[in-house]
Design an enzyme around this catalytic site. Structure first.
Site, PDB file in Angstrom:
ATOM      1  N   HIS A  54       0.827  -1.192   0.000  1.00  8.60           N
ATOM      2  CA  HIS A  54       0.000   0.000   0.000  1.00  8.60           C
ATOM      3  C   HIS A  54       0.870   1.254   0.000  1.00  8.60           C
ATOM      4  CE1 HIS A  54      -3.869  -2.114   1.639  1.00  8.60           C
ATOM      5  NE2 HIS A  54      -3.381  -2.677   0.549  1.00  8.60           N
ATOM      6  N   GLU A  95       1.175   3.724   2.055  1.00 15.05           N
ATOM      7  CA  GLU A  95       1.849   4.037   3.308  1.00 15.05           C
ATOM      8  C   GLU A  95       3.143   3.245   3.469  1.00 15.05           C
ATOM      9  OE1 GLU A  95      -2.620   3.756   4.423  1.00 15.05           O
ATOM     10  OE2 GLU A  95      -1.316   3.181   2.747  1.00 15.05           O
ATOM     11  N   CYS A 107      -5.654   1.136   6.107  1.00 13.08           N
ATOM     12  CA  CYS A 107      -6.346  -0.127   6.397  1.00 13.08           C
ATOM     13  C   CYS A 107      -5.916  -0.670   7.755  1.00 13.08           C
ATOM     14  CB  CYS A 107      -6.078  -1.150   5.296  1.00 13.08           C
ATOM     15  SG  CYS A 107      -4.388  -1.784   5.261  1.00 13.08           S
ATOM     16  N   ALA A 122     -25.425   8.663 -36.937  1.00 13.61           N
ATOM     17  CA  ALA A 122     -25.096   8.124 -38.259  1.00 13.61           C
ATOM     18  C   ALA A 122     -25.985   8.824 -39.281  1.00 13.61           C
ATOM     19  CB  ALA A 122     -25.315   6.613 -38.312  1.00 13.61           C
ATOM     20  N   GLU A 132     -20.220   1.300 -24.833  1.00 13.72           N
ATOM     21  CA  GLU A 132     -20.250   1.851 -26.189  1.00 13.72           C
ATOM     22  C   GLU A 132     -21.270   1.031 -26.977  1.00 13.72           C
ATOM     23  OE1 GLU A 132     -16.689   3.115 -28.345  1.00 13.72           O
ATOM     24  OE2 GLU A 132     -15.496   2.407 -26.646  1.00 13.72           O
TER      25      GLU A 132
END
Length: 362
Positions: free
Chosen positions: A51, A53, A76, A163, A292
């Site tokens: 992590h 940290e 954490c 289109a 999409e």
């Protein structure tokens, strides 16, 4: 306070270096300061790795004793793939912890604050939390709902056509805009489309950016209209997901032979149950999902309130034509008061085109 903002801003910039690389973990950055001097910094680079940290503490070494650590997310306090960061902070002799947002993970959420304060460490929280929450918006949504954060991407002319009346759509937007779309693909865990779109342009749906991780492809094909030789079904690091209503193994065999993951889902109307689909994708750790597809499918997702963010690329051209397809299909909203109104809307220019982005209100 001004220095706190300065160092937290630096931590946020560090976190963003791993954009698109940490899923299903959040982006996190950390800076350690002692006597007004940065003595260590780091960021979470990939899921399963150390992590932020830990990197910062390693760089600071003995200088961490009596220092302040700035972290973009509550440290954490549980053992997962790595040990608790609270243990490392306490062992290093840190005297003050400043973090932006409380972790929404139920294993952490506020518990780290109690642990650190019990050890006599000063804890301040909430600094630049709004910026952290935007940065990790997809991860936060996934953690709270179990479903992916969905960005619906569409492209159109200024008069809203996707289109011409004979179906010509390549290309409405510029190459610069299309490259921007590829960047969005590269930072998304998944990209979803429909059989209609696949059969129309036979796209690979890859990021096309050298060195980038391609999103996991999801094809919604209720009745198995797509052919197994489509580009989207070609081998990839993670197999394409085919979402369908079909359960007949004989019909599915050609797709199984390609190594696809088949999701046979319950029906909703004439198509697949979209809510069940999103839950299934969330279970597969698809935290951020880009869509999409055509106007009908886009409208269905919006109707089910399954879209979080809208991104529209507008080209400065006028196509016209009563039969030319528009942005959204389906039945539409009968009353204006019921039409969803986007929030936090922004617009920017990209080459000759424009990008409009906003969030849905639900």
């Amino acid at each position: 306070m001004m220095n706190d903002v300065k160092y937290m801003t630096r931590a946020l910039k560090l976190a963003e270096k791993a954009k698109g690389l940490t899923s299903p973990n959040p982006m996190v950055g950390s800076v350690i300061v002692k006597d007004g001097v940065v003595v260590g910094e780091g960021y979470h680079k990939k899921a399963g790795g150390p992590h932020a940290e830990v990197f910062a503490l390693q760089e600071a070494g003995e200088k961490a004793k009596g220092a302040t650590i700035y972290v973009t997310l509550e440290p954490c306090c549980h053992t997962g793939k790595t040990p608790p960061c609270t243990d490392a902070i306490i062992k290093a002799g840190i005297s003050r912890v400043v973090f932006a947002s409380t972790d929404v993970d139920k294993r952490v959420s506020g518990r780290s604050v109690e642990i650190l304060r019990e050890k006599g460490i000063d804890v301040d929280m909430g600094l630049l939390a709004d910026k952290e929450m935007v940065m990790n918006e997809a991860w936060i949504y996934w953690k709270l709902t179990g479903m992916p954060f969905v960005t619906l991407k569409l492209a159109a002319s200024l008069d809203g056509k996707t289109a011409t009346r004979i179906g010509e759509s390549k290309w409405i937007t510029s190459e610069i805009a299309r490259k921007d779309v590829h960047k969005l693909r590269a930072i998304s865990d998944g990209i979803m489309t429909t059989s209609a779109t696949v059969m129309c342009d036979d796209s690979e749906l890859t990021s096309r950016i050298p060195g980038a991780v391609d999103p996991r492809r999801v094809v919604v094909d209720a009745k198995l209209h797509t052919m197994p030789d489509m580009k989207v079904f070609r081998p990839a690091e993670k197999p394409t997901i085919l979402a369908t209503l079909i359960s007949d193994e004989d019909k599915l065999r050609p797709y199984h032979d390609l190594g696809l993951e088949i999701l046979t889902l319950p029906s909703a109307g004439s198509g697949v149950d979209l809510y069940a689909l999103m839950e299934a994708l969330g279970e597969r750790e698809i935290v951020s999902l880009m869509v999409e597809a055509g106007g009908r499918f886009a409208a269905s997702l919006i109707a089910e309130k399954l879209v979080n963010k809208f991104r529209l690329y507008l080209a400065p051209m006028l196509i016209g034509g009563e039969t030319a397809p528009g942005l959204l299909g389906g039945f539409g909203t009968p009353h204006l008061m019921d039409a969803p109104r986007l929030e936090k809307v922004s617009m920017r220019k990209i080459g000759p085109d424009f990008v409009v982005e906003g969030y849905f209100p639900w």
